[in-house]
Design an enzyme around this catalytic site. Structure first.
Site, PDB file in Angstrom:
ATOM      1  N   GLU A   1       0.836  -1.216   0.000  1.00 42.03           N
ATOM      2  CA  GLU A   1       0.000   0.000   0.000  1.00 42.03           C
ATOM      3  C   GLU A   1       0.867   1.260   0.000  1.00 42.03           C
ATOM      4  OE1 GLU A   1      -2.852  -0.520  -0.820  1.00 42.03           O
ATOM      5  OE2 GLU A   1      -3.136  -2.605  -0.199  1.00 42.03           O
TER       6      GLU A   1
ATOM      7  N   ASP B   1       3.495  -4.727  -5.505  1.00 39.08           N
ATOM      8  CA  ASP B   1       3.898  -6.047  -4.989  1.00 39.08           C
ATOM      9  C   ASP B   1       5.417  -6.139  -4.886  1.00 39.08           C
ATOM     10  OD1 ASP B   1       1.386  -7.096  -4.624  1.00 39.08           O
ATOM     11  OD2 ASP B   1       1.306  -8.140  -6.545  1.00 39.08           O
TER      12      ASP B   1
HETATM   13 ZN   LIG Z   1      -2.829  -2.671  -4.509  1.00 40.18          ZN
END
Ligand SMILES: [Zn+2]
Length: 600
Positions: free
Chosen positions: A439, A503
């Site tokens: 995030e 990621d």
């Molecule tokens: Zn995301």
């Protein structure tokens, strides 16, 4: 089922008195949803007023008022209207009009000509026909109606912006005056729409994609009132299908479950009803959820991890070789300005004005939707409420909001396999730590990087640094575009770029944060029989452990900005020397990518 209602008074009366208003509201909503026999007995009666309204329209000029009515009651039709933060004035909320009106998941489903897409369209049209037949129309009539729905939705699809372009904030920001919106489709009575929808008076509106409203105006002109009535009837049936009698629920599942995702059977009713309660009264359900599941311990330890992750991302930015000092300074300012929301909102949404009845599933849904629609409209012209949450507390998910520059972790995700109080740091950092890192990185992905520390769409990059970023990001586009999750299907590297960047960055900074934490407390890992790095990566792999049918894989590859689970894991780890070292992988082996990609 009448007996069922009486029973509430007698032996359960004592319990009734003890229930607080919130428990009663979510309990009654859930009970009404669960009462399948009452729902079956009513048939389509709860929707009859809706069908009557549509039948009584006698001029296309009345469409605007009717669509406002449908929107107010939570039924999707033609476009979406509400409010949103002004991309270029992050303190202000303005009105927002968006493309919409499609029954299939995305515009491409109406336009692509490959065999699978054609087949799915045929199944969709058959499904629309079946729903009209269930509603009482003769087969031949229902067939013509389904053709009409398909034709009109295809016209709307042709005017819609594609998914990849929709990720570009500049492409979905067209702030204009109310009058300019009215000029886009002169046939549509916007004034009527605004009055009937309950919008406060306003002057500025973001029309995310103006061409859509031009196409909609043309479509209204070129098609008969009878055809639009057919489409609106479909919109009502389709929007309400999940809470209609079982024949409608089954038919809805036949297409949207079986054909579209390959699901073999419907989830049990109670799970569906929990989902509806969550989506309609989420912060009431969330209050009870948090009371039972989320202790202060969870919040405290998560906050510590967030701090560790922010520190790691700061170190990472400082160490970057491809970014110059002025941009680094801006990036660090943005990182510092990110606010954290953990678990649940400080101030709970008050649903006490929403009447929930134990015997009125459809009505409950409409009243909850009215509340939410009005709540959104009430924000127009007001300052942004920075404390508001965009997810409910029970949600197993998390998000970064580029407009608020905030990361949000609902209580629902602070549980295994993401997080466990009993787990070692290695496991928690590989789970929720990676999610936190993911995030945070969203603030610096291809989309998030276009917003500044205050959430304004403003370029803070030197041209050379922006170019260096794009070159590195292109490596991810290339890497992920080559992954094929099902035969004949490739991931869309551009659609998934933001998530893939997050990621890759997320795992890297989570590992950095773990190392920092272990260095500060070297004895904390003594009892473990595997290396902390190995457990960290295993934990990361475990959070994306999933089983997906081919149809669902196709759907996600076409519409989901996230890569499918297997590639969320393998796509990242192939880029990481730290993983290869932890598991002794050698050059040339599948998990070692010759040209590793890296942005953050
Ligand atoms: Zn995301």
């Amino acid at each position: 089922m009448k007996l069922h209602e009486f029973q509430i008074r007698d032996p359960r009366a004592r319990v009734e008195r003890q229930r607080d208003p919130i428990a009663r509201q979510i309990g009654d909503y859930f009970s009404a949803c669960m009462d399948e026999s009452a729902i079956n007995a009513k048939g389509l009666a709860p929707l009859q007023p809706e069908f009557d309204r549509i039948r009584n329209l006698n001029d296309k000029s009345q469409l605007a008022g009717e669509i406002a009515h449908l929107h107010r009651n939570g039924m999707a039709a033609l476009f979406e209207f509400g409010s949103g933060q002004d991309f270029k004035d992050s303190n202000q909320v303005i009105a927002q009009a968006e493309q919409g009106g499609l029954g299939l998941p995305d515009r491409d489903y109406y336009l692509k000509t490959d065999a699978k897409s054609v087949e799915l369209r045929q199944k969709y049209q058959a499904h629309v026909q079946k729903m009209f037949e269930l509603a009482g129309d003769p087969a031949a009539q229902a067939k013509t109606e389904a053709e009409t729905v398909m034709r009109l939705e295809t016209e709307l699809a042709k005017g819609s912006l594609d998914l990849v372009s929709r990720r570009d904030p500049e492409k979905v920001y067209h702030k204009m005056s109310r009058e300019d919106l009215e000029k886009l489709d002169t046939g549509f009575r916007w004034n009527q729409y605004f009055t009937d929808s309950g919008a406060p008076s306003f002057s500025a509106v973001n029309v995310t994609w103006p061409d859509f409203f031009k196409a909609e105006g043309t479509a209204i002109q070129n098609n008969s009132l009878a055809d639009w009535k057919t489409l609106l009837r479909w919109d009502v049936l389709h929007s309400e299908a999940p809470l209609l009698p079982v024949a409608f629920v089954n038919e809805n599942f036949n297409f949207f479950g079986k054909a579209l995702t390959g699901a073999l059977e419907m989830r049990p009713r109670w799970k569906r009803c929990v989902d509806f309660t969550d989506s309609q009264l989420g912060e009431a359900l969330g209050r009870k959820f948090v009371e039972r599941t989320f202790g202060p311990q969870g919040k405290e330890r998560t906050l510590k991890m967030v701090e560790a992750l922010e520190k790691a991302l700061g170190e990472d930015i400082q160490q970057l070789t491809w970014m110059t000092a002025p941009t680094k300074q801006q990036a660090l300012t943005k990182l510092k300005a990110i606010t954290n929301k953990i678990g649940y909102p400080d101030k709970w949404r008050d649903y006490s004005s929403v009447a929930i009845k134990r015997d009125d599933a459809i009505g409950n849904g409409m009243r909850a939707d009215q509340f939410e629609f009005q709540r959104q409209l009430n924000k127009i012209g007001k300052p942004v409420d920075r404390a508001e949450w965009g997810m409910t507390p029970p949600t197993v998910n998390a998000y970064y909001d580029p407009l608020l520059n905030t990361i949000n972790f609902p209580a629902g995700i602070l549980q295994p396999p993401f997080y466990d109080n009993q787990n070692s740091d290695a496991l928690n950092f590989g789970g929720i730590g990676m999610v936190i890192g993911h995030e945070l990185t969203h603030g610096f992905d291809d989309e998030g990087r276009q917003f500044d520390a205050k959430g304004n769409l403003r370029d803070w990059w030197t041209p050379a640094d922006a170019k260096a970023f794009e070159q590195r990001a292109a490596c991810f586009v290339d890497e992920y575009s080559k992954f094929s999750p099902a035969q004949g299907v490739s991931l869309n590297g551009k659609l998934t770029l933001g998530e893939n960047t997050a990621d890759n960055g997320g795992v890297r900074i989570a590992l950095m944060a773990l190392h920092n934490t272990l260095a500060a407390a070297p004895n904390s890992n003594k009892s473990a029989d595997t290396a902390p790095e190995q457990r960290f990566f295993l934990s990361f792999g475990q959070i994306w452990c999933q089983n997906e049918r081919e149809e669902s894989t196709r759907l996600h590859a076409q519409t989901d900005p996230h890569s499918s689970g297997k590639y969320r894991v393998n796509g990242v780890l192939q880029n990481m020397p730290e993983f290869q070292k932890a598991f002794s992988c050698k050059a040339g082996q599948p998990m070692v990518r010759a040209q590793a990609c890296r942005v953050w």
